[in-house]
Design a protein around this motif. Structure first.
Motif, short mmCIF file in Angstrom:
data_model
loop_
_atom_site.label_atom_id
_atom_site.label_comp_id
_atom_site.label_asym_id
_atom_site.label_seq_id
_atom_site.Cartn_x
_atom_site.Cartn_y
_atom_site.Cartn_z
N GLU A 323 41.90 33.27 -61.45
CA GLU A 323 40.83 34.19 -61.05
C GLU A 323 40.47 34.00 -59.58
OE1 GLU A 323 38.21 35.15 -65.00
OE2 GLU A 323 38.27 33.08 -64.31
N GLU A 326 43.09 35.70 -57.63
CA GLU A 326 42.91 37.15 -57.67
C GLU A 326 41.79 37.57 -56.73
OE1 GLU A 326 44.85 39.17 -58.74
OE2 GLU A 326 46.08 37.84 -59.97
N ARG A 329 42.95 37.57 -53.22
CA ARG A 329 43.78 38.74 -52.91
C ARG A 329 42.93 39.99 -52.78
NH1 ARG A 329 48.05 39.17 -57.33
NH2 ARG A 329 48.72 41.00 -56.16
N LEU A 330 41.99 40.12 -53.70
CA LEU A 330 41.15 41.32 -53.67
C LEU A 330 40.31 41.36 -52.40
CD1 LEU A 330 40.05 43.85 -54.95
CD2 LEU A 330 38.50 42.46 -56.32
N ALA A 333 42.36 42.56 -49.62
CA ALA A 333 42.57 44.01 -49.69
C ALA A 333 41.33 44.75 -49.22
CB ALA A 333 42.95 44.41 -51.11
N LEU A 334 40.17 44.25 -49.60
CA LEU A 334 38.91 44.91 -49.19
C LEU A 334 38.75 44.83 -47.68
CD1 LEU A 334 36.40 43.76 -51.93
CD2 LEU A 334 36.95 46.11 -51.34
N ASP A 347 33.08 41.02 -48.50
CA ASP A 347 34.32 41.20 -49.27
C ASP A 347 34.48 40.06 -50.26
OD1 ASP A 347 34.82 43.32 -47.55
OD2 ASP A 347 35.84 42.01 -46.12
N ASP A 350 31.97 40.40 -53.17
CA ASP A 350 32.32 41.49 -54.10
C ASP A 350 33.57 41.14 -54.89
OD1 ASP A 350 30.16 42.96 -53.41
OD2 ASP A 350 31.20 44.22 -51.96
N THR A 354 33.87 40.70 -58.95
CA THR A 354 34.82 41.49 -59.74
C THR A 354 35.76 40.59 -60.54
OG1 THR A 354 34.75 43.10 -57.97
CG2 THR A 354 36.48 43.36 -59.58
N CYS A 355 36.26 39.54 -59.90
CA CYS A 355 37.29 38.74 -60.57
C CYS A 355 36.72 37.56 -61.36
CB CYS A 355 38.30 38.22 -59.57
SG CYS A 355 39.16 39.54 -58.73
N HIS A 358 33.10 38.98 -63.93
CA HIS A 358 33.21 40.08 -64.88
C HIS A 358 32.39 41.29 -64.46
CE1 HIS A 358 33.91 36.38 -67.35
NE2 HIS A 358 35.07 36.96 -67.31
N GLY A 359 32.34 41.51 -63.18
CA GLY A 359 31.71 42.73 -62.69
C GLY A 359 30.21 42.65 -62.50
N SER A 360 29.58 41.56 -62.93
CA SER A 360 28.13 41.53 -62.73
C SER A 360 27.73 40.36 -61.85
CB SER A 360 27.40 41.46 -64.07
OG SER A 360 27.70 40.25 -64.70
#
Lengths: 774, 362
Positions: A323, A326, A329-330, A333-334, A347, A350, A354-355, A358-360
């Protein structure tokens, strides 16, 4: 000036700025380094640059008179100003601060406040810190906010991120320099002319130009001067405006001030975010700074994500290495989506949410606070410029082995005030007691370093529970206390003395006696006692006397734990007690409103009288006897007196029975009878429940009443029984059941069952009872 | 079949012009398997201008979430969009695939009856029996096709599928290949393959996703619109697009009408008035932005077909009644309370709507 000095534009607390400013200084090779910051702070440069100083630290200037106004200038390790002064020290160059002196800043603020209407002291303080931040330049008024305007123009809709992407990630010194210049220029253009802060900035720039001119007059050529200043001021300093004249300089408002160094915390630095100099994430910025030193541009990003992950793991969260990868990497990309080479904080956060979250964000909120802000606090070695009271404070911390509590996370400390018999030296035997004295003194001074936990009850014991937490605010409070004395003890004594002179009520003075006693200050105790004695002669009410006696009683009872001579207290307590006994009966003729406080005063006196042998107990019981017997006093108090007598075994059941009969006999208004009963039942429920005669009499009394009288009495009795627990009420009901010869099961059945509608209606009818004639 | 008669065109056809313009004016590097750069995808979804053409925004507010979603797909991770009903999850997923692949139709609709075959592959049984397993007899699933083509597959309402079906995705997402033991082949995913799944947080009858599956996704939570203004803008934009495609002969609702509907929806959703001063009871159903849109479209249809083309309060009231009072009597009471306590006291601007609603809610 035709030839210009070198000017390097910065933003306070900018790692890249701190890194490149050294580059810049190497290239410029100046003889004199001028740094934006109050000119009178120059003599602190030596101390600030000392090797043992561990940032974050702050310079604080404070007025010598009340209300105390303060200005704070924080430095982190990644402050360009800090690195500039280190550079000057390492290379043996001269270094000065060149902005308006702190006296002028304080003076201008006082003038501004006077104009806007006086601010309460507390708010004044807040304004002060804001002010220090405004030294970044750029005006922020209610109507117009340069930084908000900036936000709306940035691609990220956030000027912090804009700054990070363009400046912190500039990549080389030239890029940073050019960027800062452009940034400052744009800020100036966007700023609304005519704003007050704008005018202030012009004054500051004129002063800075004057400082440069002075340096040139001293014989330093302009090319050998380097000025490190907020990006905003570059144009102002290099511009063609004239330097400030002597006359202008004299005309500036001033307030006399002192200055000191103090440790600072990352937490406090982060609170200033949004004020231009904001440093939303000090710990993250420190990673960036370390990354620059290591020449690994993505060090900050890596450190941030792994920091989040390990915090989560340490606190029971599940974050896999996959995670983290990830997220990395994300975030990359951002960043690329915004032309960034490496991810910015936004970045990273965020991507982590996300990784890993779990989005919160809420899942990561704690980890983010820890990783972004951190808990670092700075430290200063002994002997650097500090106020005497600061040095004393830190010496005491060391002495009392409290140093580990100097942390921004709160820590618990339990003290055992008794002598520790297992240790050899006297000092360590009473270590906890000394600690308690020290912490109590801080409390008296209103320094929020320590707060006492479980509230001390009337019967203080040998244990104390404290919660300790160091904050820059506490440090500021310590510095402010310097006006009161050079050491914590002196300041506390001064404070208590002040309070003593201000207070005219004996209860307050007794409190001061108590405080002085907790602080372990015998001289203060006796001073306060003298005061008390003088006051006690004058008229004071029973409630006040009782409060005072209560405070003194505690001191006398538990004085030995604090190794204090209690003998001087005894005559005063006896005197107060006697006086209370004398005036008690007449004060008992009062209305129900006054009876409440008086009742607690009587109870308190009772407690005091039981605690000390030297008090005239006989007299007290005698007085209570009078009150219980007299009919012309407040019935509630009479009832209370009776209950104390009952408790003490002075009144027996038979006497009680007689008294009940008399008090509740026919013809006495129901509310008086019920009031008496309320007083009687207010102390010891069980003693009453156990006395069957009482209930017989009560039952008899109720039987005698007619309908209207019964309704009245019901109201008062209801009130009297409100304090009884349902268990106790059941027992009373059983008592009554016994008198009426009903079997207990039936009673509890009736009590446990629900009310019938008729009964409900009747009860509701009671709510409408007309109190007009009561 | 001509395009004009299709009830609802896929996004890539509806906005073909915009997509073509964006591709023609591409300035940044395009990831393998994509038709345009991430930045152009962002422009396509959040709006902007490109090559002299105005790109309509498809998703309004929370631009950052779209950035995160696109970046996720750049890193060839699977994307999971989570949110309450009506927060434009499917809408966003459709437009993402339309922009990235030019094809938003590789969809698996998750239902309780979805089987593992529908996620992997199934067979043409006549051919299977007649000539044994062969490539021709196999019917590849949308995910299978996406893997072969290096494109993005969509799985809608993933949480409605049974858990074992959901888990079929785990191996696909971690191995990035499907094996077909019957044919003895293995199909590796080409570059550009990914999955966008959507899941609902509030509906009844959903199967909780396993942690193992969640780990394979980057999760983006789509919130309800932030502010009244944002919601109104979403509703207005969508209504304009809808009325075009549905040929509704009514006028577009005025700003005031949209504002009223959005206000009522937001207040009942949040359980408090917009100024936060008064608490309200919430309805059992979710009053989503999507429902506000369909309510207004419905009112437009009413006005167009049976009225003079202007949305009247009468039309609106009918729609509101249907949207708010869905299941049981409770909703009816909630709605009545709202009418009496809030709407009635809002003054003349709301008065006629209040009267119509009250009339209907008897």
């Amino acid at each position: 000036m035709e030839r210009h000095p070198f000017v390097f534009g910065i933003r306070h607390l900018s790692p890249a700025g701190a890194y490149y400013v050294r580059d810049f200084l190497d290239r410029a090779d100046p003889e004199l380094v001028l740094i934006e910051g109050p000119a009178d702070f120059t003599d602190l440069i030596e101390d600030l640059g000392a090797e043992e100083v561990k940032p974050p630290v702050a310079v604080m200037a404070y007025t010598k008179e009340l209300p105390i106004r303060t200005i704070l200038y924080p430095f982190a390790e990644y402050s360009p100003e800090y690195q500039a002064l280190l550079w000057a020290k390492e290379h043996g160059r001269r270094c000065r601060f060149c902005d308006l002196p702190s006296q002028v800043f304080l003076g201008m603020r006082a003038a501004k406040e006077a104009k806007e209407g006086a601010l309460p002291a507390q708010e004044g303080q807040q304004a002060a810190e804001r002010e220090a931040d405004q030294s970044q330049g750029g005006s922020r008024t209610e109507e117009f906010d340069v930084y908000r305007a900036l936000d709306s123009q940035c691609q990220d809709k956030d000027h912090e991120t804009f700054w990070e992407r363009t400046m912190e990630q500039a990549g080389d010194a030239a890029g940073y320099e050019a960027g800062a210049r452009e940034f400052g220029r744009s800020l100036r253009q966007m700023e609304q002319r005519g704003a007050r802060d704008y005018a202030e900035n012009l004054v500051r720039e004129a002063y800075m130009r004057r400082q440069i001119e002075d340096a040139v007059k001293e014989g330093t050529t302009p090319e050998k001067i380097a000025v490190i200043t907020g990006a905003y001021h570059i144009e102002g300093i290099l511009g063609s405006d004239l330097p400030m004249t002597d006359k202008e300089e004299k005309a500036l408002p001033r307030l006399e001030s002192m200055k000191t160094l103090m440790p600072y915390s990352y937490y406090r630095l982060s609170e200033h975010s949004g004020y231009g100099a904001g440093n939303r994430a000090p710990a993250y910025y420190e990673y960036l700074w370390k990354g620059l030193l290591r020449k690994e541009p993505d060090y900050g990003a890596r450190r941030y994500l792994t920091g989040l992950a390990s915090f989560q793991r340490n606190h029971g969260g599940l974050v896999s290495s996959a995670e983290v990868l990830e997220a990395a990497r994300l975030s990359q990309a951002l960043a690329e989506l915004h032309d960034g080479r490496i991810p910015a904080l936004r970045d990273l956060r965020d991507a982590a949410v996300t990784c890993m979250g779990h989005g919160s964000f809420s899942e990561l909120a704690l980890a983010a606070a820890d990783t972004e802000i951190g808990t670092r606090i700075g430290s200063l070695p002994g002997g650097v410029s500090q106020t005497s009271i600061q040095s004393d404070f830190y010496e005491k911390l060391k002495d009392l082995k409290l140093e580990k509590y100097k942390s921004v996370t709160a820590a618990e400390l339990s003290l055992d005030l008794r002598e520790n018999l297992r240790v050899k030296t006297k000092k360590s035997a009473f270590l906890d007691l000394e600690r308690s004295f020290f912490l109590h003194r801080l409390r008296v001074l209103g320094i929020q370093f320590a707060s006492i936990q479980s509230v001390r009850q009337d019967n203080a014991t040998w244990a104390e529970q404290w919660s300790l937490r160091w904050t820059p605010e506490a440090e500021i409070q310590i510095v402010e206390a310097v006006l009161k004395g050079d050491t914590v003890e002196q300041a506390a004594a001064f404070e208590l003395k002040n309070k003593l002179e201000e207070n005219q009520s004996i209860a307050r003075i007794a409190e001061i006696v108590e405080q002085a006693f907790y602080c372990g200050m015998p001289v203060m105790v006796s001073a306060a006692l003298e005061h008390l004695q003088a006051m006690a002669v004058d008229g004071a009410g029973v409630t006040e006397l009782a409060d005072t006696a209560g405070s003194l009683s505690v001191v006398i009872q538990y004085g030995d734990i604090r190794r204090l001579d209690r003998r001087p207290l005894i005559p005063i307590l006896s005197q107060l007690f006697l006086r209370a006994c004398l005036i008690l009966p007449q004060e008992c003729a009062c209305d129900d409103g006054a009876a409440g406080p008086l009742a607690s005063a009587v109870s308190r006196l009772q407690t005091v009288s039981v605690a000390h042998d030297f008090l005239d107990r006989e007299r007290f019981l005698d007085v209570l006897g009078q009150i219980a017997a007299r009919d012309d006093l407040n019935t509630r108090l009479s009832g209370l007196a009776a209950s104390i007598l009952l408790e003490q075994g002075v009144m027996d059941s038979e006497e009680l029975g007689r008294e009940v009969e008399r008090r509740l006999s026919r013809g006495i208004p129901a509310e008086l009878g019920a009031g008496w009963f309320a007083g009687l039942s207010s102390r010891n429920h069980y003693a009453l429940i156990a006395r069957l005669t009482l209930w017989e009499k009560l039952s008899g009394y109720l039987d005698e009443l007619d309908q209207e009288e019964f309704k009245r009495a019901l109201l008062f009795l209801r009130r009297a029984f409100a304090d009884f627990s349902s268990m106790e009420k059941n027992q009373i009901a059983e008592n009554l059941g016994e008198i009426w010869q009903v079997n207990p099961e039936q009673v509890s059945e009736v009590l446990g069952g629900t009310l019938t509608e008729d009964a409900m209606e009747m009860l509701e009818g009671l709510e409408d009872f007309d109190f007009g004639d009561i | 079949m001509s395009n004009n008669n299709v009830q609802r065109l896929p996004a890539e056809q509806l906005f073909q012009k915009e997509i073509d313009t964006l591709i023609a004016n591409e300035k940044y590097s395009v990831p393998t398997g994509w038709r345009m750069s991430p930045r152009s995808v962002l422009t396509y979804i959040c709006g902007g201008s490109c090559g002299g053409m105005e790109i309509t925004p498809k998703y309004i507010g929370h631009e950052r979430l779209v950035e995160i979603a696109i970046s996720t797909l750049v890193t060839d991770r699977a994307l999971l969009l989570i949110g309450e009903p009506g927060t434009a999850k499917s809408w966003l997923s459709e437009h993402l695939t339309a922009a990235i692949n030019g094809n938003s139709t590789r969809v698996i609709q998750g239902t309780a009856g979805t089987t593992e075959e529908q996620i992997k592959y199934s067979w043409n049984y006549a051919m299977l029996i007649a000539s044994g397993p062969s490539k021709e007899a196999m019917i590849p699933s949308p995910v299978y096709r996406a893997m072969e083509e290096g494109a993005i597959a969509r799985v809608e309402e993933i949480s409605r599928c049974a858990s074992e079906v959901q888990d079929a995705l785990i191996s696909i997402l971690s191995e990035k290949r499907i094996s077909v033991p019957e044919l003895g082949i293995e199909v590796p995913a080409r570059k550009g393959f990914s999955v966008i799944a959507t899941a609902n947080t509030r509906d009844k009858g959903v199967n909780e996703m396993s942690a193992a599956l969640k780990r394979r996704f980057n999760i983006v939570v789509l919130p309800s619109p932030e502010s009244l203004e944002a919601e109104m803008e979403i509703v207005k934009t969508r209504i304009a697009q809808l009325s075009e495609s549905l040929d509704l002969s009514a006028k577009l609702p005025e700003g005031e009408v949209v504002e009223k509907v959005c206000t009522i929806f937001r207040e009942l959703r949040a359980g408090a008035t917009l100024d936060g001063k008064q608490k309200l009871k919430t309805t059992t159903g979710v009053l989503s932005t999507a429902e506000a849109i369909s309510l207004l479209a419905n009112s437009m249809a009413l006005a167009g077909s049976f009225g003079n083309g202007d949305i009247t309060d009468y039309d609106l009231a009918a729609g509101l009644q249907g949207a708010v009072v869905k299941e049981d009597e409770k909703d009816q009471k909630v709605w009545e309370e709202y009418l009496e306590n809030i709407m009635k006291k809002r003054g003349s601007r709301w008065l006629s709507l209040y009267k119509e609603c009250k009339e209907l809610n008897r």
